[in-house]
Design a protein around this motif. Sequence first.
Motif, PDB file in Angstrom:
ATOM      1  N   HIS A  55     -15.372  -9.540  -0.955  1.00 42.03           N
ATOM      2  CA  HIS A  55     -14.493 -10.700  -0.783  1.00 42.03           C
ATOM      3  C   HIS A  55     -15.245 -12.022  -0.678  1.00 42.03           C
ATOM      4  O   HIS A  55     -14.658 -13.084  -0.832  1.00 42.03           O
ATOM      5  CB  HIS A  55     -13.610 -10.506   0.457  1.00 42.03           C
ATOM      6  CG  HIS A  55     -12.665  -9.352   0.319  1.00 42.03           C
ATOM      7  ND1 HIS A  55     -11.602  -9.368  -0.566  1.00 42.03           N
ATOM      8  CD2 HIS A  55     -12.621  -8.145   0.922  1.00 42.03           C
ATOM      9  CE1 HIS A  55     -10.940  -8.222  -0.485  1.00 42.03           C
ATOM     10  NE2 HIS A  55     -11.541  -7.464   0.407  1.00 42.03           N
TER      11      HIS A  55
ATOM     12  N   ARG B  76      -4.902  -6.884  -4.559  1.00 42.49           N
ATOM     13  CA  ARG B  76      -6.088  -6.161  -4.106  1.00 42.49           C
ATOM     14  C   ARG B  76      -7.081  -7.122  -3.455  1.00 42.49           C
ATOM     15  O   ARG B  76      -7.652  -6.835  -2.405  1.00 42.49           O
ATOM     16  CB  ARG B  76      -6.742  -5.454  -5.303  1.00 42.49           C
ATOM     17  CG  ARG B  76      -7.752  -4.405  -4.927  1.00 42.49           C
ATOM     18  CD  ARG B  76      -8.989  -4.517  -5.769  1.00 42.49           C
ATOM     19  NE  ARG B  76      -9.860  -5.533  -5.236  1.00 42.49           N
ATOM     20  CZ  ARG B  76     -10.540  -6.402  -5.959  1.00 42.49           C
ATOM     21  NH1 ARG B  76     -10.449  -6.385  -7.262  1.00 42.49           N
ATOM     22  NH2 ARG B  76     -11.307  -7.305  -5.395  1.00 42.49           N
TER      23      ARG B  76
ATOM     24  N   LEU C 127       0.827  -1.213   0.000  1.00 44.02           N
ATOM     25  CA  LEU C 127       0.000   0.000   0.000  1.00 44.02           C
ATOM     26  C   LEU C 127       0.858   1.259   0.000  1.00 44.02           C
ATOM     27  O   LEU C 127       0.642   2.161   0.793  1.00 44.02           O
ATOM     28  CB  LEU C 127      -0.894   0.020   1.241  1.00 44.02           C
ATOM     29  CG  LEU C 127      -2.240  -0.667   1.135  1.00 44.02           C
ATOM     30  CD1 LEU C 127      -2.927  -0.647   2.475  1.00 44.02           C
ATOM     31  CD2 LEU C 127      -3.116  -0.014   0.081  1.00 44.02           C
TER      32      LEU C 127
ATOM     33  N   ARG D  91      -6.076  -7.995   0.063  1.00 45.06           N
ATOM     34  CA  ARG D  91      -6.259  -6.948   1.078  1.00 45.06           C
ATOM     35  C   ARG D  91      -7.691  -6.971   1.588  1.00 45.06           C
ATOM     36  O   ARG D  91      -8.628  -7.082   0.815  1.00 45.06           O
ATOM     37  CB  ARG D  91      -5.986  -5.573   0.472  1.00 45.06           C
ATOM     38  CG  ARG D  91      -4.545  -5.249   0.428  1.00 45.06           C
ATOM     39  CD  ARG D  91      -4.392  -3.783   0.075  1.00 45.06           C
ATOM     40  NE  ARG D  91      -3.329  -3.653  -0.890  1.00 45.06           N
ATOM     41  CZ  ARG D  91      -3.474  -3.131  -2.106  1.00 45.06           C
ATOM     42  NH1 ARG D  91      -4.640  -2.674  -2.487  1.00 45.06           N
ATOM     43  NH2 ARG D  91      -2.450  -3.068  -2.908  1.00 45.06           N
ATOM     44  N   GLY D  92      -7.838  -6.838   2.882  1.00 44.14           N
ATOM     45  CA  GLY D  92      -9.179  -6.888   3.459  1.00 44.14           C
ATOM     46  C   GLY D  92      -9.604  -8.312   3.746  1.00 44.14           C
ATOM     47  O   GLY D  92     -10.457  -8.553   4.577  1.00 44.14           O
TER      48      GLY D  92
ATOM     49  N   ILE E  88     -11.293  -3.014  -1.525  1.00 44.50           N
ATOM     50  CA  ILE E  88     -12.460  -2.639  -2.334  1.00 44.50           C
ATOM     51  C   ILE E  88     -11.984  -2.319  -3.752  1.00 44.50           C
ATOM     52  O   ILE E  88     -10.921  -1.725  -3.932  1.00 44.50           O
ATOM     53  CB  ILE E  88     -13.160  -1.402  -1.715  1.00 44.50           C
ATOM     54  CG1 ILE E  88     -13.445  -1.626  -0.234  1.00 44.50           C
ATOM     55  CG2 ILE E  88     -14.427  -1.060  -2.476  1.00 44.50           C
ATOM     56  CD1 ILE E  88     -14.326  -2.795   0.085  1.00 44.50           C
TER      57      ILE E  88
ATOM     58  N   ALA F  16      -7.326  -0.202   1.424  1.00 46.09           N
ATOM     59  CA  ALA F  16      -6.652  -1.159   2.294  1.00 46.09           C
ATOM     60  C   ALA F  16      -7.548  -2.354   2.588  1.00 46.09           C
ATOM     61  O   ALA F  16      -7.073  -3.404   2.972  1.00 46.09           O
ATOM     62  CB  ALA F  16      -6.228  -0.486   3.599  1.00 46.09           C
ATOM     63  N   ARG F  17      -8.862  -2.180   2.411  1.00 43.49           N
ATOM     64  CA  ARG F  17      -9.779  -3.298   2.612  1.00 43.49           C
ATOM     65  C   ARG F  17     -10.012  -4.065   1.322  1.00 43.49           C
ATOM     66  O   ARG F  17     -10.858  -4.957   1.269  1.00 43.49           O
ATOM     67  CB  ARG F  17     -11.130  -2.799   3.144  1.00 43.49           C
ATOM     68  CG  ARG F  17     -11.093  -2.339   4.578  1.00 43.49           C
ATOM     69  CD  ARG F  17     -12.485  -2.228   5.174  1.00 43.49           C
ATOM     70  NE  ARG F  17     -13.331  -1.262   4.500  1.00 43.49           N
ATOM     71  CZ  ARG F  17     -13.368   0.034   4.784  1.00 43.49           C
ATOM     72  NH1 ARG F  17     -12.594   0.513   5.720  1.00 43.49           N
ATOM     73  NH2 ARG F  17     -14.171   0.833   4.130  1.00 43.49           N
TER      74      ARG F  17
ATOM     75  N   LEU G 212      -5.141  -3.749   7.684  1.00 40.48           N
ATOM     76  CA  LEU G 212      -4.372  -2.614   8.178  1.00 40.48           C
ATOM     77  C   LEU G 212      -5.254  -1.800   9.124  1.00 40.48           C
ATOM     78  O   LEU G 212      -6.366  -1.411   8.771  1.00 40.48           O
ATOM     79  CB  LEU G 212      -3.909  -1.743   6.990  1.00 40.48           C
ATOM     80  CG  LEU G 212      -3.169  -0.445   7.304  1.00 40.48           C
ATOM     81  CD1 LEU G 212      -1.906  -0.704   8.108  1.00 40.48           C
ATOM     82  CD2 LEU G 212      -2.797   0.289   6.014  1.00 40.48           C
TER      83      LEU G 212
ATOM     84  N   LEU H 152     -17.517  -4.665   2.317  1.00 39.26           N
ATOM     85  CA  LEU H 152     -16.332  -5.513   2.453  1.00 39.26           C
ATOM     86  C   LEU H 152     -16.659  -6.978   2.181  1.00 39.26           C
ATOM     87  O   LEU H 152     -15.964  -7.656   1.405  1.00 39.26           O
ATOM     88  CB  LEU H 152     -15.769  -5.354   3.872  1.00 39.26           C
ATOM     89  CG  LEU H 152     -14.581  -6.241   4.228  1.00 39.26           C
ATOM     90  CD1 LEU H 152     -13.336  -5.731   3.546  1.00 39.26           C
ATOM     91  CD2 LEU H 152     -14.380  -6.283   5.730  1.00 39.26           C
TER      92      LEU H 152
END
Lengths: 352, 342
Positions: free
Chosen positions: A132, A97, A70, A100-101, B250, B247-248, A106, A128
């Motif tokens: 995912h 990407r 990031l 992440r999550g 998306i 950071a998530r 973070l 979110l």
Amino acid sequence: MTTPSPVSTAVPTGEPRVRVRDLRIWYGTSGAPVRAVDGVDLTIHAGQIVALVGESGCGKTTLGRGILGLLPPAAATDGEVVVDGTDLLRLPARRLRAMRGDKLGLVFQEPMTRLDPLMRVGDHFDELLRTHRPRLSRAERERQAVDILRAMGIPASRLRQYPHEFSGGMRQRIMIALTLVLRPALVVADEPTTALDVLVEAQILKILAELRSSVDCGMLLITHNLGIVLEAADRVAVMYAGRIVEEGDVRQVFAHPAHPYTRELLRSTISLTTTELHHIPGSPPDLADPPPGCRFHPRCPDAMRICPNSDPGDVDTAGGQRVACWLHRLDEVAPADREPLPDREISVADEA
Amino acid sequence: MARSSRSLGLFIVARLILAVPMVLILLTVVFLLMRVAPGDPVSAALGAHLSEAQLEQRRAAAGFDRPLIVQYGDYLGGVATGDFGRTITDNRSITQILVDNGGATLTLTVAALLVAVILGLPLGLWAARRRDKWDDLVIRLFGIVTFAAPVFFVGLLLQLLFGKTLGWLPTSGQAAPIVAPTVPEKTHILLLDAALSGDWSAFDDVFRHLILPAVSLGLLVTGVLIRLSRVNVIQTMRSDYVEAARARGIREGAVVVRHALRNALVPVITVTGLQVALLLGGAVLTEETFNWPGVGNQLVSYLNGRDYTAVQGLITVFALVVVVVSLLIDIVNALVDPRIRY
């Protein structure tokens, strides 16, 4: 800080969840590149909290962000960051990407501005989970959000409220819940309590400590509060000028610091017995043009003639620490090179 | 949920109460401006045509011989009951002018606003995403030029290019002279009437007449929207919550639209509301340029005839429209941004 949580002393076995090898991050400027992270090795096991400490500007945040990929576009990286068997630095942007999550989380320093002000808290979770876990039903997504928030002490009735209706501590708990809802392999917490008051800080640390056991993720806790390290972390890595100069079990490092920088850093904290404020003269070096040899030598009270000439590399101590200092390789240093480094003037101007 | 909708209702009530003094001040200013102008309204409008005795009679009939404060009360009372007075020159009621010509102005301003939003927002977003690249510079230049160029000048250029040189589009009026009478009047909005009548060739004709005036007027606001949305998107793209959303994990498209653009729209909506005043002013000029049978067109001809009561009535209506629009914008903003609600 008065009741340190029990720290697991058992040596973790099996594959580590996170393995960082020779990670380098630099910012290409027109002149010399700024080497913010310069050859860092780090291992984090499941359920382990590794604290990363050091002065401001030593590359802590860059390392944390770099591990998650990031960084601003101007940054370049090299090395290896393996999380659950996947090397993040070799991953195409789309797959990174998607991790992440999900696998990577973070937690930010300032919770007040990290939630979208126009979005209900529940919608953050919904977005979110939809991203995912596209197969989850709406009801299932809501159930997961409610469960994790309840574990953080936030009642389900508040799911429909907007971020501005929550206090700073609650927002940070929401951010942590967002980070943990998918049970990531690695969480980087970048000074998660710096912006909060002391009572809330204790609360957040308690949550982190509980999560370590329940979520089983590896956590990198970036902080410059050594009290937090002692309270929450299992291991500690001390960073100076883009490098990790000492790494080891928290108790061991605090009791017997192997690197002069760690020792000086520990002396700089305030306690009830403190009579005079200690500080390390000088300031961290310019990372575009770091000092040769050991980077700490211009400020080191124990510096020897060899220190500016040669980089010590990592040594394992008897106490189980990994340290980068010539003091632990004295038998390899010629007697003339062991002489104290003469005439180092740390002028007042340097300290400004 | 219940809590936020109740606070939204409270917000609307409070905002309505606040609108009352605003309207009063506006009406007072309009009234006084008309009285400050030299000469009395009747002799100004009709002085050349009538004898002194006839003028006196007209003055008494219109109530201009009464004390100012009485006339003021009369005016306020009239506005409160929806009566904006009558014209002196041809004795039409202002309400009738609104019925006859309001539809054309409404069509023009709404179409212009649509042009501005459809052009301005995507261009602003694009410029923000391509910041400091060549296309950003082109879009920004376009925004400055369209904002700086006078409406009638842009209108004339468009007429010259698309009307005369290329011959693609009509340049005058709301419909071809042979088409307009064939459309049955229902809503007094010609475009809508044509659509309702099911006569698609008439609709096509009316629509083609609308394009050039709507674009001329719309471009005026497009520049404002481009610059505003560009700046705000750049700002929100740098915001903490956008970084946190990334950071998530998306998706970038969702980050830009759902988080960055949505947050950037809050100030854009506010300013767009303020632009309605600019749009109404521009509408007067556009209607003149395109011979558009709207209220602005009527306003100009009554101004030329020095018909003060007509001007006063029409200006009052314009002022009230601006107040109502700003009220609506505040409510829309409160719907979008929960922090605005009380």
